[in-house]
Design a protein around this motif. Structure first.
Motif, PDB file in Angstrom:
ATOM      1  N   GLN A 179       0.818  -1.218   0.000  1.00 17.05           N
ATOM      2  CA  GLN A 179       0.000   0.000   0.000  1.00 17.05           C
ATOM      3  C   GLN A 179       0.849   1.264   0.000  1.00 17.05           C
ATOM      4  N   GLY A 180       2.177   1.114   0.006  1.00 17.71           N
ATOM      5  CA  GLY A 180       3.060   2.268   0.052  1.00 17.71           C
ATOM      6  C   GLY A 180       3.055   2.967   1.391  1.00 17.71           C
ATOM      7  N   MET A 181       2.742   2.223   2.452  1.00 19.98           N
ATOM      8  CA  MET A 181       2.592   2.836   3.777  1.00 19.98           C
ATOM      9  C   MET A 181       3.532   2.248   4.822  1.00 19.98           C
ATOM     10  N   ALA A 182       4.495   1.457   4.414  1.00 17.97           N
ATOM     11  CA  ALA A 182       5.348   0.778   5.394  1.00 17.97           C
ATOM     12  C   ALA A 182       6.146   1.752   6.242  1.00 17.97           C
ATOM     13  N   ALA A 183       6.446   2.939   5.711  1.00 16.47           N
ATOM     14  CA  ALA A 183       7.268   3.893   6.447  1.00 16.47           C
ATOM     15  C   ALA A 183       6.451   4.804   7.351  1.00 16.47           C
ATOM     16  N   ARG A 243     -26.588   0.974   2.259  1.00 19.63           N
ATOM     17  CA  ARG A 243     -27.834   1.514   2.817  1.00 19.63           C
ATOM     18  C   ARG A 243     -27.649   2.930   3.362  1.00 19.63           C
ATOM     19  N   GLY A 244     -26.498   3.536   3.058  1.00 22.65           N
ATOM     20  CA  GLY A 244     -26.261   4.905   3.481  1.00 22.65           C
ATOM     21  C   GLY A 244     -25.781   5.038   4.906  1.00 22.65           C
ATOM     22  N   LEU A 245     -25.372   3.942   5.532  1.00 19.88           N
ATOM     23  CA  LEU A 245     -24.910   3.977   6.915  1.00 19.88           C
ATOM     24  C   LEU A 245     -23.388   4.088   6.960  1.00 19.88           C
ATOM     25  N   SER A 246     -22.882   4.554   8.092  1.00 18.81           N
ATOM     26  CA  SER A 246     -21.459   4.884   8.202  1.00 18.81           C
ATOM     27  C   SER A 246     -20.635   3.744   8.782  1.00 18.81           C
ATOM     28  N   ALA A 247     -20.597   2.624   8.068  1.00 22.85           N
ATOM     29  CA  ALA A 247     -19.574   1.621   8.338  1.00 22.85           C
ATOM     30  C   ALA A 247     -18.281   2.103   7.680  1.00 22.85           C
ATOM     31  N   PRO A 248     -17.111   1.687   8.192  1.00 16.63           N
ATOM     32  CA  PRO A 248     -15.862   2.183   7.603  1.00 16.63           C
ATOM     33  C   PRO A 248     -15.694   1.720   6.154  1.00 16.63           C
ATOM     34  N   GLN A 249     -15.240   2.636   5.309  1.00 16.38           N
ATOM     35  CA  GLN A 249     -14.864   2.254   3.954  1.00 16.38           C
ATOM     36  C   GLN A 249     -13.599   1.402   4.017  1.00 16.38           C
ATOM     37  N   ILE A 250     -13.545   0.362   3.206  1.00 18.38           N
ATOM     38  CA  ILE A 250     -12.376  -0.515   3.178  1.00 18.38           C
ATOM     39  C   ILE A 250     -11.503  -0.103   1.996  1.00 18.38           C
ATOM     40  N   HIS A 251     -10.319   0.424   2.295  1.00 14.83           N
ATOM     41  CA  HIS A 251      -9.426   0.928   1.260  1.00 14.83           C
ATOM     42  C   HIS A 251      -8.546  -0.174   0.672  1.00 14.83           C
ATOM     43  N   ALA A 252      -8.227  -1.173   1.458  1.00 20.20           N
ATOM     44  CA  ALA A 252      -7.398  -2.280   0.974  1.00 20.20           C
ATOM     45  C   ALA A 252      -7.653  -3.478   1.868  1.00 20.20           C
ATOM     46  N   ALA A 253      -7.516  -4.668   1.287  1.00 19.65           N
ATOM     47  CA  ALA A 253      -7.797  -5.883   2.062  1.00 19.65           C
ATOM     48  C   ALA A 253      -6.923  -7.031   1.574  1.00 19.65           C
ATOM     49  N   ASP A 254      -6.416  -7.787   2.522  1.00 21.97           N
ATOM     50  CA  ASP A 254      -5.811  -9.083   2.249  1.00 21.97           C
ATOM     51  C   ASP A 254      -6.681 -10.094   2.982  1.00 21.97           C
ATOM     52  N   LEU A 255      -7.622 -10.693   2.258  1.00 22.32           N
ATOM     53  CA  LEU A 255      -8.598 -11.566   2.882  1.00 22.32           C
ATOM     54  C   LEU A 255      -7.959 -12.812   3.465  1.00 22.32           C
ATOM     55  N   ASN A 256      -6.924 -13.314   2.830  1.00 19.79           N
ATOM     56  CA  ASN A 256      -6.270 -14.529   3.334  1.00 19.79           C
ATOM     57  C   ASN A 256      -5.526 -14.270   4.633  1.00 19.79           C
ATOM     58  N   GLU A 257      -4.861 -13.130   4.722  1.00 21.16           N
ATOM     59  CA  GLU A 257      -4.086 -12.819   5.922  1.00 21.16           C
ATOM     60  C   GLU A 257      -4.924 -12.154   7.013  1.00 21.16           C
TER      61      GLU A 257
END
Length: 509
Positions: free
Chosen positions: A171-175, A243-257
């Motif tokens: 994700q370019g966020m390791a640092a 449904r217009g509710l405020s669950a967190p948006q998922i920006h990236a996912a590794d479903l296996n890990e």
């Protein structure tokens, strides 16, 4: 630059102090009281610099004075998450001196950082984390290599740490610096980070291992339909947002890990501090969210990702009963009581009868932990979107009153009786306005029964958190849960169950 071995170690280059602090934060994310971290390497290789970075990270104070223990031999730090013991064995000549220094005694409920562990190699435990530092002058001045190795039971945690680093590199966020976020009572872990001005939450949710079989060859988690991985969270987050509710948006996912990069919904809750109390306007908005969810049909099959679907399990009677039996297995022993096989059998029969009407109405999404720790207030949004939703990975298809009970009989906050009644009335009125055939009386009766079931379950969970998981802080909530339980049991529909509880369940101390 990262290299991961197939076992339990990985190597990293530390070109500067920032990289050392980043590694310290990574290591901090997997530590818990009782851990031993050995720091190996020659003089000047970076052992003390790393220990200093780790202690400062855990303290949340980058300017904290952390002297080398070369001369004092042992330094102890009482930090927010746990105590850290920093020991330097350079001047120790034999392992017996460790006991003389008090390291063994201090380490019982602390994390120990041990420099020059070779001085005590013969007494090091099999389960430990070793970080070996070497100078890498071929890469440039002041550059170092660090080899991070998990021994014994520490190996899976190091594999997990390597997976997290790999995910963030992608994700370019390791640092980016990360800070620990206090999580819930589960094994999930959360960290907050900022990248290019945007805030994120890193959710670390490794796959749930099966526990011992408890009935029909199945573990508790399978009978109670607890999420095994992050797919249910992803599916429910998508469905709630649709449904217009405020669950967190998922920006990236590794479903296996089991790694998710989530929208950071902030820290403002639906309660106020000093003293802790519900904010009625915010609780009312949370009730309105449930009204909106319950008055429309919901799907039992949800999309996780293209080509991947998730079937929301039913909140069936077996799940409800196995939850209620936590009272028998944990709370009653906690109060030094005993339950016979006959009493257990009567308990389950009475609960089956009390909940026989739980499935008369169409099932809806039961988010299951819909209460103050999992609700945030988003003042900049409008309408239902002002309520931020967290912790819904264990959602089921079940009876609508359950989440209303979770909210209005909050396990951690005293909700005044008048507020509970008013908000229960608000819910019923809104349902009647949308459907004049809404069965108000049956709904309230089921609300009472599910309130008793939820209180029964939570008494068992909080006792289990103390006895099994070493988390006694939840015991302070037991008197509140007990009051909810006793109040529910006086309802006429609960008469037979009240008699059973009167005969078998000791009150809290």
């Amino acid at each position: 630059m990262l290299a991961v071995s197939p076992a339990s170690s990985f190597s990293i280059v530390l070109p500067n102090e920032q990289a050392t602090r980043r590694l310290a934060a990574d290591v901090a994310s997997v530590l818990k009281p009782g851990d031993l971290v050995t720091l190996s390497g020659d003089l000047g290789a970076g052992k003390t610099a790393f220990a200093r970075a780790l202690i400062r990270h855990l303290a949340g104070d980058e300017a904290m004075d952390v002297p080398s223990p070369t001369f004092t031999l042992v330094q102890t730090y009482a930090l927010p998450r746990f105590t850290v013991v920093h020991a330097d064995l350079y001047r120790v000549t034999h392992a017996g001196e460790l006991a003389e220094l008090g390291v063994d005694e201090a380490a019982e409920n602390a994390v120990v950082l041990l420099e020059w562990p070779d001085r005590a190699a013969e007494v090091l435990p099999a389960d430990r984390l070793d970080i070996a530092f070497t100078l890498a002058r071929n890469l440039g001045p002041n550059q170092r290599n660090a080899e991070i190795t998990g021994h014994g039971a520490f190996a899976p945690r190091i594999e997990r740490l390597a997976a997290i680093r790999h995910f963030l590199i992608q994700q370019g966020m390791a640092a980016e610096p990360r800070t620990h976020v206090q999580g819930d009572a589960s094994t999930r872990a959360y960290e907050r980070l900022t990248h290019k001005g945007q805030r994120y939450i890193l959710m670390n949710a490794p796959r749930r291992p099966d526990g011992p079989p408890v009935r029909g060859g199945l573990p508790y988690s399978a009978i109670a339909h607890l999420a095994e991985d992050v797919k249910p969270f992803v599916a429910m987050a998508r469905a709630l947002r649709e449904r217009g509710l405020s669950a967190p948006q998922i920006h990236a996912a590794d479903l296996n890990e089991g790694l998710l990069l989530l929208e950071d919904l902030g820290t403002e809750g639906v309660v106020e501090d000093d003293p802790l109390a519900p904010i009625e306007e915010r609780y009312a908005a949370a009730v309105d969210v449930l009204v909106a969810l319950h008055r429309e049909p919901v799907a039992a099959t949800l999309t996780v990702a293209p080509g991947i679907e998730y079937r929301v399990p039913p909140y069936d009677i077996d799940a409800i009963l196995i939850e209620a039996e936590l009272l028998l297995d944990w709370y009653i022993p906690h109060r030094r009581g005993l339950i016979t096989a006959a009493a257990r059998s009567e308990f389950t029969a009475l609960w089956r009868d009390a909940l026989r009407r739980a499935y008369d109405q169409p099932a809806t999404w039961v988010l299951r932990d819909y209460h103050s720790p999992n609700l945030l207030w988003l003042a900049e949004r409008e309408g239902l979107a002002r309520v931020g939703l967290l912790d819904f990975q264990d959602a089921l298809m079940g009876p609508a009153p359950y989440d209303l009970v979770s909210l209005l009989q909050d396990a951690r906050v005293d909700v005044p009786d008048a507020m509970e009644i008013a908000l229960l009335g608000r819910y019923a009125k809104a349902r009647l306005d949308a459907d004049n055939e809404f069965p108000t009386s049956a709904f309230v009766e089921l609300y009472v029964a599910l309130g008793a079931q939820r209180a029964t379950k939570i008494l068992g969970i909080f006792a289990r958190l103390d006895r099994r998981d070493g988390k006694p802080q939840y015991l302070r909530h037991i008197p509140r849960i007990w009051r909810y339980l006793r109040r529910a049991l006086v309802h006429p529909a609960m008469g037979d169950l009240k008699a059973w509880y009167d005969a078998h369940v000791p009150p809290p101390q």
